[in-house]
Design a protein around this motif. Structure first.
Motif, short mmCIF file in Angstrom:
data_model
loop_
_atom_site.label_atom_id
_atom_site.label_comp_id
_atom_site.label_asym_id
_atom_site.label_seq_id
_atom_site.Cartn_x
_atom_site.Cartn_y
_atom_site.Cartn_z
N ASP A 1 3.67 14.64 1.09
CA ASP A 1 4.78 14.41 0.19
C ASP A 1 5.78 13.42 0.78
OD1 ASP A 1 3.86 16.17 -1.72
OD2 ASP A 1 4.64 17.87 -0.58
N HIS A 2 6.72 13.02 -0.04
CA HIS A 2 7.77 12.14 0.44
C HIS A 2 8.95 12.24 -0.49
CE1 HIS A 2 6.64 9.25 -2.71
NE2 HIS A 2 5.41 9.67 -2.46
N GLY A 3 10.04 11.66 -0.12
CA GLY A 3 11.24 11.72 -0.93
C GLY A 3 12.46 11.97 -0.07
N GLY B 1 3.99 -0.66 3.53
CA GLY B 1 4.07 0.61 2.80
C GLY B 1 5.49 0.75 2.30
N ASP B 2 5.63 1.41 1.15
CA ASP B 2 7.00 1.55 0.65
C ASP B 2 7.71 2.72 1.31
OD1 ASP B 2 5.30 3.30 -0.58
OD2 ASP B 2 6.25 3.18 -2.54
N HIS B 3 6.95 3.65 1.86
CA HIS B 3 7.52 4.81 2.55
C HIS B 3 6.38 5.49 3.27
CE1 HIS B 3 5.66 6.95 -0.77
NE2 HIS B 3 6.31 6.15 -1.60
N GLY B 4 6.67 6.51 4.04
CA GLY B 4 5.61 7.25 4.71
C GLY B 4 5.26 8.51 3.95
N THR C 1 11.32 7.54 -2.53
CA THR C 1 10.42 7.61 -3.67
C THR C 1 10.09 6.19 -4.09
OG1 THR C 1 12.35 7.75 -5.05
CG2 THR C 1 11.24 9.79 -4.56
N THR C 2 8.93 6.04 -4.68
CA THR C 2 8.40 4.70 -4.91
C THR C 2 9.36 3.82 -5.69
OG1 THR C 2 6.20 5.61 -4.84
CG2 THR C 2 6.44 3.46 -5.86
N MET C 3 9.91 4.40 -6.78
CA MET C 3 10.74 3.55 -7.61
C MET C 3 11.98 3.06 -6.86
SD MET C 3 12.92 3.83 -10.84
CE MET C 3 12.28 4.81 -12.12
N ILE D 1 0.88 -1.16 0.00
CA ILE D 1 0.00 0.00 0.00
C ILE D 1 0.92 1.21 0.00
CG2 ILE D 1 -1.79 1.23 1.23
CD1 ILE D 1 -2.66 -1.48 2.36
N ASP D 2 0.98 1.88 -1.12
CA ASP D 2 1.95 2.95 -1.29
C ASP D 2 1.75 4.02 -0.23
OD1 ASP D 2 3.51 5.17 -2.61
OD2 ASP D 2 3.67 3.58 -4.11
N ALA D 3 2.85 4.43 0.38
CA ALA D 3 2.83 5.49 1.40
C ALA D 3 2.03 5.10 2.63
CB ALA D 3 2.31 6.80 0.83
N LEU D 4 2.01 3.83 2.98
CA LEU D 4 1.32 3.40 4.20
C LEU D 4 2.22 3.71 5.38
CD1 LEU D 4 -1.22 1.94 5.28
CD2 LEU D 4 0.16 -0.11 5.36
N VAL E 1 -3.62 5.44 -1.59
CA VAL E 1 -3.29 6.19 -0.38
C VAL E 1 -2.24 7.26 -0.71
CG1 VAL E 1 -2.26 5.99 1.90
CG2 VAL E 1 -3.86 4.26 1.11
N ASP E 2 -1.25 6.88 -1.50
CA ASP E 2 -0.20 7.82 -1.86
C ASP E 2 -0.76 8.99 -2.66
OD1 ASP E 2 2.62 8.58 -2.31
OD2 ASP E 2 2.10 8.12 -4.39
N HIS E 3 -1.56 8.67 -3.65
CA HIS E 3 -2.12 9.73 -4.47
C HIS E 3 -3.04 10.63 -3.66
CE1 HIS E 3 -1.32 7.84 -8.67
NE2 HIS E 3 -0.23 8.02 -7.95
#
Ligand SMILES: [Zn+2]
Ligand SMILES: [Zn+2]
Lengths: 219, 1082
Positions: B274-276, B265-268, B119-121, B69-72, B223-225
């Motif tokens: 935002d994230h990065g 999640g791949d990141h918070g 970042t996701t990638m 779940i992206d950005a979980l 979730v990320d979007h």
């Protein structure tokens, strides 16, 4: 020294600004769903029409418009015809410039042309009113020593403000905010209008504060 | 003229810039080499005596469901029942808490520490390879984004597992053709919250029920979007999380006993969604593990998931993994009935051995890990391994602390790698920013003070260089003493910084000294800092340009934005001239002109002509601007954009007629390009002599164009149309471009070696008009040659008088009425001709590296250059005519700004974009269709292709200085520099008369050009530094930064080349005069 003329200018500008305000408010009463964004073109033409009508009447009444030496009807008609021609040519000119600036060529030609009409009615119309259909004089006015009366200086300021406003109006277009006012040509025409209004305020103010330094040669 | 100081100052300035850039980039762009090796089942990772095939053993789990779940964020996953009014993102995933509390032996919820860049990638790369991906992972395949490093998906495929994927299409580009089945959905539109998720949900449950999968990966993006669009604190987020809660519930219901569920999640995300970056809010994602049978895994970091999962699934750990397997799971021979697995220690040992092997490989390839640390780690590993192996050999149970030491070893490896690859270095970034800012300021000061600097030999470079060296050495010594090793980057930084400070100090002193000497002139330095002088249009435009680099939308639309700015500034020129009353001849009104303008040097017809020329060239410039828009490429972010059809090579075109049309258009453009260049040289009489440059212009340039035209024809013919000529075509494809390269090299070196294009013709004394003349110092004129002269040439004749050159013999001048005179053709353009030819030749050469259709764009480039030069010349003539010309050869800001903006504009108009996928890799294969062995040659070819317009405009920059002289209006010399006699065109010979002014103007021009490019670099560096958390940082800003930096590098190199060429010409002209003097006297 310039008190009389400045007062005349302020009242003229107030009239024009009021007419623009009315052009924005009044149609909302009559037309269903009228709004500056959604029915932008309608608003744009209302404003242009109001500005044109009011400026022509006011400047004619004030006698700023250069009086013709000959009073024959034919001469007056030819002047009128030339004014209309210049108005139309100026629309085409602005259209071309806007397209060269990067507006789409074919897709929204009507929108672009409407913007050109607005720009023309805010700038060229004033030139026509103040200087008459005389391109030489128009070019001459836009030089440092070209202004020959308070009205010329005022013309310089309002035209510059309008064009700068329209130019700055292009800045928000690339942003990805998806706001209704970013749609072509809303931001540019709003910018031009705001610039024009600024010019209407700034011109008398500037002249008032610099009245000591302003010297004009007689025509 | 003083050539060396100019060159040295420029070189030093570029060097300071480069140090600043290097420093910043060193702290911002973390670079890591990819190790392209893969682990295999037969790797002998197990302790001695292992079976030899790693994958034979029974894996702990047969199947795995991985829900990403992206950005979980971990905050989203926690559940706190005491909260009465939870925020929209709180307490929306109750399922996790319910499962953890009701079945504690089967499930765990952990914070899951991601490594920056978040970042996701990069994260997907991280938790599949187990390494720490940086923004730039230098692999052998820069063009595609596919992961070439060893990874879980690859290993699963190797061992025959079926991996089914659904969701974010990034995966598909990272792992092309690696999945048994994949259902990618477009991830690009951030505003779209549902497409991906609903797409997954349509297929997830049916797939789970099916039997054709071993590992199922589903990547949800909603979730990320939602975070990017609304931020976490928004009802939409609550809705989205509630939906995810439902998904997890239904997946758990459908799980079978041998299946492991991973939800992560791949990141918070930050509070703005935002994230990065590397703040805790961004790095702390959630990880939830659940299995219908009991497990006790204990991972902490994302990289740890890779070895754990690999060992759980019974596949080799990916080669580049630096994570640590979670040892707690690998219980030694569980209770009866438990599935057999690796022991704790065995797992750790395999892991450690794999990490050590990776470290060895990596350190043999790259040196970015500090050597000391590396040797420490090595020693540690050999100590541990000998302990472990000896205990194994002797059959006794290993010492109990061995497991924890192995863990410590793995942790320290990971920390070392992390500090090398995964951290921005804010100190370096700040230092780089400071040095860059000072360098920009220095350029500005240098351009303002150029005259003072050149005249008073005050600012030698010796002291700054010596100081820089000394400070650098001191810093190096200090580092050696305190740290034990030298980081050369800091030595460079210290050197650059100290030399900058010294420069400012001396400039200030120099200024005050000059002020005290003559108060009028040197108030310059303090004057240019007033806002009135800075807020003029020619400086406002570059300011806007720099500001535009801080917004991703503007960077995406950069091509249009730059064109817009150029157009605005070009329109500003005539308006401003008109405002100053210079554009039109003054009105016939006597009252006015008498009062306001100096009556001298006014001739209405000249003014009218110059005004018309100016307006004509403004028109030309505007039309080239408009036409150049049709050569733009498209970024993927520009949704409805259609890339120019000229961007594709002809060979890819299907329609034959269209192909021919394009070919003809290209050839015609090329022909006009060549013709215009020759026409110019011819017009000014530069084609008469027999030197190397003239040979180049006469023969090599046309030959090169022919070569190019033939090459296009050959490469455009499809293979099957001329079957019997296939061999010939193949040879031609190889030979033609290579011949073109050779010709290009030959031409350029000929120009370099012999830049003089002057043809000398000695007149018989009798036919000379010299006796009739007064005795000016110089006399040169056009058109006095009779029709017998070379017909279509209008030679510039420089009648050189020996005595006027030779001051010692000046007294005897009057006694020789019949002295011989010399006509010199092309002397008036002696500087600009070789430079222009050099530029043009380079242009044709660079065109060779582009697709054929770009010929038209290169022609536009040439036309725009010409238009800019002429506008500049006309406007300075108009200023000069009215006596407002400032004197000297100084090039004002406006043309320089236009020149530098045009470089960026044609970067886009030659089909380039500041993104990596848009690099035209085909350029590397021009003339080398079979590929290369090395990397240097293809890299330089691609670089030349990418920065073609930067190169051309930088080389041609000194032309701005020459052009007003080339286009000098005869009869107006009086308005010019130093009270020259009215009458004859001396053109560029004026430069020889004022060597000081020449060098100071050259320095000023180059400094201004460097400043404008440097300011762009500075602002894109600022953008990268400020917006390093931005969603688009790795997609927009970081690539933009790299392109801007490379563009600056190329610009400064080629600017130096151009300036050096001018200096060479100057030297050659001086020699030529020396030779001429004895000749003429004889
Ligand atoms: Zn993500
Ligand atoms: Zn995101």
């Amino acid at each position: 020294m310039w008190d009389h003329e400045i007062r005349a200018m302020v009242s003229t500008h107030a009239l024009i600004a009021a007419s623009m305000f009315m052009a924005t408010v009044l149609p909302a009463v009559f037309v269903e769903g009228f709004s500056v964004y959604r029915t932008h073109l309608l608003w744009l033409y209302c404003t242009s029409g109001a500005v044109i009508a009011v400026s022509v009447v006011v400047f004619w009444l004030l006698g700023v418009t250069p009086s013709t030496k000959k009073h024959t009807l034919g001469y007056k008609l030819s002047r009128l015809f030339r004014s209309c021609l210049y108005f139309f040519l100026s629309c085409l000119f602005f259209h071309t410039v806007v397209v060269l600036y990067g507006a789409p060529l074919i897709e929204s030609a009507l929108e672009t042309f409407s913007l050109a009409v607005l720009l023309t009615s805010l700038t060229t119309m004033r030139c026509l009113c103040v200087l008459g259909p005389n391109v030489q004089a128009w070019i001459r006015v836009f030089s440092r020593h070209g202004a020959m009366s308070v009205w010329d200086t005022c013309l310089q300021i309002t035209v510059a403000c309008t064009l700068i406003g329209a130019w700055m109006g292009a800045f928000p277009i690339p942003l990805d905010w998806d706001r209704p006012w970013q749609v072509w040509p809303v931001s540019c025409s709003l910018g031009a209008t705001i610039g024009y209004l600024t010019g209407l305020v700034a011109a008398p103010a500037w002249i008032h504060y610099h009245r000591k330094h302003l010297t004009y040669k007689c025509k | 003229m003083k050539g060396l100081p100019v060159l040295c100052l420029l070189l030093w300035m570029s060097a300071v810039y480069l140090v600043g850039i290097y420093l910043f980039v060193g702290g911002f762009l973390l670079v890591r080499l990819e190790v392209n090796r893969t682990s295999t089942c037969s790797d002998l990772l197990e302790p001695a005596g292992g079976s030899g095939d790693f994958c034979q053993g029974q894996p702990r789990f047969k199947r795995t469901v991985i829900l990403i779940i992206d950005a979980l964020k971990i905050d989203f996953a926690r559940f706190d029942p005491s909260k009465t009014a939870p925020r929209p993102y709180e307490n929306k995933l109750p399922v996790l808490e319910e499962v953890v509390s009701s079945r504690p032996s089967q499930s765990r919820l952990y914070p899951f520490r991601a490594d920056p860049p978040t970042t996701t990638m990069q994260r997907i790369k991280g938790f599949t390879t187990g390494s720490l991906p940086t923004f730039v992972d230098v692999g052998n395949n820069f063009a595609s984004s596919a992961i070439l490093e060893d990874n879980l998906i690859h290993q699963l495929g190797q061992t025959g597992r079926h991996v089914v994927f659904m969701g974010d299409d990034t995966w598909e580009s990272l792992f092309p053709k690696k999945f048994h089945r994949s259902l990618p959905f477009p991830s690009f539109n951030v505003k779209d919250l549902h497409t991906v998720d609903n797409g997954i949900l349509r297929h997830l449950y049916t797939t789970m029920m099916g039997d054709d999968w071993d590992v199922l990966v589903a990547h949800f993006l909603g979730v990320d979007h939602c975070g990017h669009r609304f931020g976490p604190d928004h009802p939409a987020m609550a809705e989205k999380l509630t939906q995810m809660d439902g998904v997890i519930r239904s997946v758990i219901e459908r799980l079978q006993n041998d299946t492991l569920l991973v939800v992560m999640g791949d990141h918070g995300m930050t509070d703005t969604g935002d994230h990065g970056g590397e703040s805790l809010k961004e790095t702390d994602a959630a990880l939830f593990l659940y299995s219908p049978t009991p497990v006790f895994p204990d991972p902490h970091s994302q990289t740890d998931l890779v070895p754990t999962l690999a060992l759980l699934l019974g596949i080799p750990i990916p080669y580049s993994n630096v994570g640590r397997s979670s040892y707690r799971y690998f219980i030694k021979k569980g209770p009866a009935g438990a599935v057999e697995g690796l022991s704790q220690l065995e797992a750790l040992w395999i892991n450690a051995k794999q990490v050590n092997r990776f470290l060895e490989t990596y350190s043999s390839m790259a040196r970015d890990i500090p050597p000391q640390r590396l040797s420490q780690l090595k020693d540690e590993f050999s100590r541990l391994s000998s302990a472990y192996l000896s205990s194994l050999r002797e059959g006794r149970s290993p010492p109990p602390q061995l497991a924890s030491s192995l863990q410590a070893y793995l942790t320290s490896v990971r920390d070392t790698c992390r500090s090398t690859w995964a951290r921005f270095n804010p100190v370096k970034m700040a230092a780089g920013l400071a040095i860059l800012a000072l360098a920009c300021l220095m350029c500005l000061v240098l351009s303002e003070l150029s005259q003072v600097l050149i005249k008073g030999s005050g600012l030698g470079l010796k002291a700054p260089t010596a100081l820089a060296l000394a400070v650098g050495v001191v810093v190096a010594a200090a580092q050696l003493l305190t740290q034990g090793y030298v980081e050369e980057i800091w030595c460079l930084a210290a050197g650059a910084f100290s030399s900058e400070l010294l420069f400012f100090w001396r400039a200030r002193r120099l200024n005050t000294v000059t002020v005290s000497k003559n108060g009028t002139k040197a108030s310059k330095f303090s004057r240019w800092l007033t806002p009135r002088r800075l807020l003029v249009a020619p400086l406002l435009i570059p300011l806007l340009r720099c500001a535009s680099l801080l917004s991703d939308s503007y960077v995406i639309a950069e091509g249009r934005v730059v064109t817009f700015l150029v157009f605005s500034l070009v329109l500003y020129i005539p308006i401003q001239l008109n405002w100053n009353g210079l554009l039109l001849p003054p009105s016939p009104d006597p009252l006015k002109s008498a009062g306001l303008l100096p009556p001298s040097a006014l001739s209405p017809s000249t003014v009218r002509k110059e005004g018309a020329t100016l307006l004509g060239f403004v028109g030309l410039l505007i039309s080239t601007l408009y036409l150049s828009l049709s050569f733009h490429g498209c970024r993927e972010e520009q949704g409805s954009c259609q890339p120019s059809s000229f961007l594709y090579p002809l060979s890819r075109m299907q329609d034959n007629q269209l192909k021919n049309l394009h070919y003809v258009l290209s050839v015609i453009s090329l022909g006009i390009f060549t013709h215009l260049l020759r026409r110019f040289l011819c017009h000014y009489g530069n084609l008469n002599s027999s030197g190397g440059t003239v040979f180049t212009a006469r023969w090599i340039l046309p030959l090169l164009s022919v070569c190019l035209g033939l090459h296009w024809a050959v490469s455009a013919t499809s293979e099957d149309s001329f079957r019997n000529l296939a061999e010939l075509i193949r040879v031609a494809q190889l030979a033609l471009p290579r011949a073109a390269f050779c010709l290009l090299g030959l031409g350029l070196s000929l120009i370099w070696l012999d830049p003089i294009t002057v043809f000398v013709k000695t007149r018989a004394a009798a036919s000379s008009r010299a006796p009739a003349l007064p005795t000016p110092r110089y006399r040169a004129s056009t058109g006095i040659s009779p029709q017998a002269e070379l017909h279509h040439l209008i030679p510039q004749i420089y009648q050189h008088m020996r005595r006027s050159l030779d001051d010692g013999e000046l007294s005897g001048a009057a006694e020789e009425p019949n002295r011989p005179t010399v006509e010199a053709y092309g002397l008036g353009t002696v500087y600009s001709a070789p430079l222009l030819l050099f530029c043009g030749l380079l242009g044709v050469g660079l065109l060779l590296l582009h697709p054929e259709g770009m010929a038209a764009s290169f022609l536009l480039l040439l036309l725009e250059m010409a238009a800019l030069l002429h506008i500049h010349a006309s406007s300075s003539t108009l200023c000069g005519l009215h006596g407002t010309y400032s004197g000297g050869f100084h090039v004002p800001w406006t043309p320089v700004v236009l020149w530098s903006l045009a470089a960026t504009q044609f970067f886009h108009a030659t089909g380039h974009l500041p993104t990596f996928p848009s690099i035209q890799w085909g350029a590397a294969f021009v003339g080398f269709p079979d590929g290369h062995t090395g990397t240097l040659l293809p890299a330089s070819l691609v670089t030349l292709n990418t920065f073609a317009s930067h190169i051309l405009f930088a080389v041609g920059c000194p032309l701005l200085l020459f052009w007003p002289l080339v286009c000098e209006v005869r009869g107006s010399g009086g308005g010019r520099a130093c009270g020259e006699e009215v009458g004859d065109a001396v053109m560029e010979m004026r430069l020889r008369e004022n060597p000081h002014q020449f060098s100071s103007s050259l320095l000023q021009l180059s400094a201004r050009y460097l400043f404008l490019h440097g300011a762009q670099v500075f602002s894109s560096v600022c953008a990268a530094a400020i917006l390093r958390r931005h969603l688009m940082v790795w997609k927009v800003f970081a690539p933009k930064l790299m392109f801007e930096v490379s563009g600056f590098l190329m610009s400064s190199i080629f600017l130096l080349i151009g300036v050096t060429l001018v200096l060479r010409v100057d030297g050659a002209v001086a020699r030529w005069f020396k030779n001429l003097v004895p000749d003429a006297s004889r």
